[in-house]
Design a protein around this motif. Structure first.
Motif, PDB file in Angstrom:
ATOM      1  N   MET A  37       0.842  -1.199   0.000  1.00  0.00           N
ATOM      2  CA  MET A  37       0.000   0.000   0.000  1.00  0.00           C
ATOM      3  C   MET A  37       0.880   1.253   0.000  1.00  0.00           C
ATOM      4  SD  MET A  37      -3.174  -0.882   2.561  1.00  0.00           S
ATOM      5  CE  MET A  37      -2.116  -1.064   3.994  1.00  0.00           C
ATOM      6  N   ARG A  38       0.396   2.299  -0.650  1.00  0.00           N
ATOM      7  CA  ARG A  38       1.083   3.585  -0.636  1.00  0.00           C
ATOM      8  C   ARG A  38       0.888   4.229   0.730  1.00  0.00           C
ATOM      9  NH1 ARG A  38       1.876   5.599  -6.166  1.00  0.00           N
ATOM     10  NH2 ARG A  38       2.557   7.586  -5.296  1.00  0.00           N
ATOM     11  N   ASP A  55       1.188   0.331  -4.558  1.00  0.00           N
ATOM     12  CA  ASP A  55       0.349   0.598  -5.723  1.00  0.00           C
ATOM     13  C   ASP A  55      -1.149   0.560  -5.415  1.00  0.00           C
ATOM     14  OD1 ASP A  55      -0.036  -2.098  -5.320  1.00  0.00           O
ATOM     15  OD2 ASP A  55       0.906  -2.729  -7.206  1.00  0.00           O
ATOM     16  N   THR A  56      -1.518   0.730  -4.123  1.00  0.00           N
ATOM     17  CA  THR A  56      -2.931   0.671  -3.745  1.00  0.00           C
ATOM     18  C   THR A  56      -3.221   1.633  -2.600  1.00  0.00           C
ATOM     19  OG1 THR A  56      -2.963  -1.692  -4.307  1.00  0.00           O
ATOM     20  CG2 THR A  56      -4.816  -0.854  -3.048  1.00  0.00           C
ATOM     21  N   LEU A  57      -4.402   2.263  -2.669  1.00  0.00           N
ATOM     22  CA  LEU A  57      -4.934   3.028  -1.550  1.00  0.00           C
ATOM     23  C   LEU A  57      -6.221   2.363  -1.097  1.00  0.00           C
ATOM     24  CD1 LEU A  57      -4.625   6.722  -2.867  1.00  0.00           C
ATOM     25  CD2 LEU A  57      -2.870   5.316  -1.788  1.00  0.00           C
ATOM     26  N   ASP A  58      -6.268   1.930   0.152  1.00  0.00           N
ATOM     27  CA  ASP A  58      -7.480   1.354   0.717  1.00  0.00           C
ATOM     28  C   ASP A  58      -8.173   2.411   1.565  1.00  0.00           C
ATOM     29  OD1 ASP A  58      -7.171  -1.134  -0.462  1.00  0.00           O
ATOM     30  OD2 ASP A  58      -5.979  -1.919   1.195  1.00  0.00           O
ATOM     31  N   ILE A  59      -9.411   2.738   1.194  1.00  0.00           N
ATOM     32  CA  ILE A  59     -10.119   3.870   1.799  1.00  0.00           C
ATOM     33  C   ILE A  59     -11.415   3.397   2.431  1.00  0.00           C
ATOM     34  CG2 ILE A  59     -11.307   6.034   1.290  1.00  0.00           C
ATOM     35  CD1 ILE A  59      -9.358   6.434  -1.000  1.00  0.00           C
ATOM     36  N   GLY A  62     -19.302   4.513   5.976  1.00  0.00           N
ATOM     37  CA  GLY A  62     -19.169   3.071   6.098  1.00  0.00           C
ATOM     38  C   GLY A  62     -18.737   2.384   4.825  1.00  0.00           C
ATOM     39  N   GLY A  63     -18.725   3.114   3.722  1.00  0.00           N
ATOM     40  CA  GLY A  63     -18.301   2.536   2.450  1.00  0.00           C
ATOM     41  C   GLY A  63     -16.791   2.455   2.337  1.00  0.00           C
ATOM     42  N   ASP A  64     -16.337   1.577   1.478  1.00  0.00           N
ATOM     43  CA  ASP A  64     -14.897   1.456   1.265  1.00  0.00           C
ATOM     44  C   ASP A  64     -14.619   1.244  -0.222  1.00  0.00           C
ATOM     45  OD1 ASP A  64     -14.700  -1.571   0.710  1.00  0.00           O
ATOM     46  OD2 ASP A  64     -15.685  -1.517   2.673  1.00  0.00           O
ATOM     47  N   ARG A 123     -14.998  17.071   1.174  1.00  0.00           N
ATOM     48  CA  ARG A 123     -15.950  16.958   2.278  1.00  0.00           C
ATOM     49  C   ARG A 123     -15.739  15.646   2.998  1.00  0.00           C
ATOM     50  NH1 ARG A 123     -21.571  18.188  -1.053  1.00  0.00           N
ATOM     51  NH2 ARG A 123     -21.133  20.355  -1.658  1.00  0.00           N
ATOM     52  N   GLY A 124     -16.046  15.633   4.309  1.00  0.00           N
ATOM     53  CA  GLY A 124     -16.112  14.376   5.042  1.00  0.00           C
ATOM     54  C   GLY A 124     -14.858  14.002   5.792  1.00  0.00           C
ATOM     55  N   SER A 125     -14.744  12.703   6.058  1.00  0.00           N
ATOM     56  CA  SER A 125     -13.630  12.143   6.829  1.00  0.00           C
ATOM     57  C   SER A 125     -13.359  10.724   6.346  1.00  0.00           C
ATOM     58  CB  SER A 125     -13.969  12.134   8.329  1.00  0.00           C
ATOM     59  OG  SER A 125     -12.988  11.455   9.073  1.00  0.00           O
ATOM     60  N   LEU A 126     -12.101  10.432   6.027  1.00  0.00           N
ATOM     61  CA  LEU A 126     -11.703   9.129   5.516  1.00  0.00           C
ATOM     62  C   LEU A 126     -10.597   8.525   6.360  1.00  0.00           C
ATOM     63  CD1 LEU A 126     -11.336   9.958   1.691  1.00  0.00           C
ATOM     64  CD2 LEU A 126     -13.340   8.981   2.823  1.00  0.00           C
ATOM     65  N   THR A 127     -10.505   7.213   6.292  1.00  0.00           N
ATOM     66  CA  THR A 127      -9.304   6.511   6.757  1.00  0.00           C
ATOM     67  C   THR A 127      -8.627   5.929   5.531  1.00  0.00           C
ATOM     68  OG1 THR A 127     -10.315   5.975   8.893  1.00  0.00           O
ATOM     69  CG2 THR A 127      -8.395   4.676   8.215  1.00  0.00           C
ATOM     70  N   VAL A 128      -7.374   6.321   5.306  1.00  0.00           N
ATOM     71  CA  VAL A 128      -6.633   5.944   4.104  1.00  0.00           C
ATOM     72  C   VAL A 128      -5.402   5.143   4.507  1.00  0.00           C
ATOM     73  CG1 VAL A 128      -5.543   6.788   1.994  1.00  0.00           C
ATOM     74  CG2 VAL A 128      -7.383   8.107   3.059  1.00  0.00           C
TER      75      VAL A 128
END
Length: 283
Positions: free
Chosen positions: A1-2, A228-232, A186-188, A205-210
Motif C-alpha cells: 500500500m502507498r 500501488d494501492t490506496l485502501d479507503i 461506512g463505504g470502502d 468533504r467528510g472524513s476518511l481513513t486511508v
C-alpha cells in the motif's frame, strides 16, 4: 500500500467575499508534479442579486485548468470564441497552450437568484513539448461524465483516464487521471495507482481513513512511492478529489498566470500578451 508522507492543511485565502481554501501550493508543498495549483471556493450561500464569481478576463499560457463545479454554476468565456455555462456536477477543461484570455464568472441566473456555490479549480502543467500547443476548451455537464458504482457505497466520477475498462469524459494531451469520488459513510473502495505516479488526493468533504491514517475535509495527503494501492474507508459521507500522473520532472517557472520552463519564456509570454497574440477579448 502507498503510505502517506504528510498531510497538508489547506490555507484559508479569501478572495473578496469568496470563501477560498488553497491546498496547493502551500508553504510546505510547492507542487505535486504535474499538479501545480488547487483552489477550493466555498461552500457558501449567495443571496439574490449578487456579484457572483470575481474571475474576470485574464490570460494564461503553458498549462491547463480543470474546474469542478460541486455546487452552483460557472460561466466560461474566452478569446478563442468558446462559451458555456456548466452546472452542479459538471467539469470544464481548458488548455491554455500558447495563450488565451478567459473569464470564469457566475451565470446571469445565479447572480439574479443566488444559491449554493462550491467550486474547485486545478492547474495541470503541460510538458515542454506541448507548452505552445493550440488553445482548446471543453465543458461537460454532470450527465456527460461517467459515474461508476463501486461496492454499492462509492461512485467514481471519471473525468479523465481509465477505470476498470471505462474511459473518462475528457481526452487529454498528457496521461492524467482525474476523478471525484463520492463515498457514503461506512463505504470502502480500493484505488489502484502505480508506484511511479504522483497522487493528487484532496478531501473536499467528510472524513476518511486511508491505509490506516485519518484524512479530514480541507486536507491534502502527500504520498510516498512505496506501493500501488490506496485502501479507503469513509467515516462520514465524503467527497474526494483523486488524480494521478507520471511526473514530468521538468523545470517549472511560474509567474502570475503563466507557467513555463524558463524565465525568458515568461518574459516572452508577457510580451506576446501585451502584443495581442492571445486573441481578442470582446464582451
Amino acid at each position: 500500500m502507498r503510505t502517506i508522507k504528510k498531510i497538508h492543511q489547506s490555507e484559508y485565502r479569501p478572495i473578496a467575499d469568496l470563501i477560498t481554501y488553497s491546498p496547493l501550493p502551500s508553504r510546505q508543498l510547492q507542487q505535486i508534479d504535474p499538479f501545480l495549483f488547487l483552489n477550493h471556493h466555498g461552500y457558501q450561500e449567495y443571496k439574490p442579486n449578487n456579484r457572483g464569481l470575481p474571475f474576470g478576463p485574464h490570460p494564461h499560457r503553458g498549462m491547463e485548468t480543470v474546474t469542478f463545479i460541486v455546487d452552483g454554476d460557472i460561466m466560461h468565456k474566452d478569446s478563442q470564441g468558446y462559451k458555456s455555462v456548466i452546472s452542479k456536477g459538471g467539469v470544464q477543461w481548458m488548455t491554455a497552450g500558447r495563450g488565451l484570455i478567459h473569464a470564469e464568472v457566475s451565470s446571469d441566473e445565479f447572480r439574479q437568484e443566488g444559491g449554493p456555490l462550491e467550486i474547485l479549480q486545478l492547474w495541470v502543467n503541460l510538458p515542454a513539448r506541448l507548452k505552445m500547443t493550440a488553445p482548446a476548451y471543453s465543458g461537460l455537464q454532470k450527465d456527460d461524465i461517467p459515474a461508476i458504482t463501486v461496492n454499492d457505497k462509492a461512485t467514481v466520477n471519471l473525468v479523465s483516464g481509465t477505470w476498470d475498462g471505462q474511459t473518462g469524459a475528457f481526452n487529454t494531451l498528457s496521461d492524467v487521471f482525474l476523478s471525484t469520488i463520492a463515498i457514503e459513510a461506512g463505504g470502502d473502495v480500493s484505488l489502484p495507482v502505480a508506484s511511479d505516479r504522483n497522487i493528487l488526493f484532496y478531501l473536499i468533504r467528510g472524513s476518511l481513513t486511508v491505509n490506516g491514517q485519518a484524512v479530514k475535509h480541507h486536507e491534502l495527503a502527500e504520498f510516498n512511492h512505496d506501493g500501488d494501492t490506496l485502501d479507503i474507508t469513509a467515516n462520514t459521507d465524503s467527497l474526494l478529489l483523486f488524480g494521478h500522473a507520471v511526473p514530468f520532472n521538468e523545470p517549472v517557472v511560474a509567474r502570475g498566470p503563466f507557467v513555463m520552463n524558463t524565465d525568458q519564456q515568461i518574459v516572452e509570454a508577457y510580451q506576446d500578451y501585451q502584443a495581442g497574440k492571445f486573441g481578442v477579448w470582446s464582451e
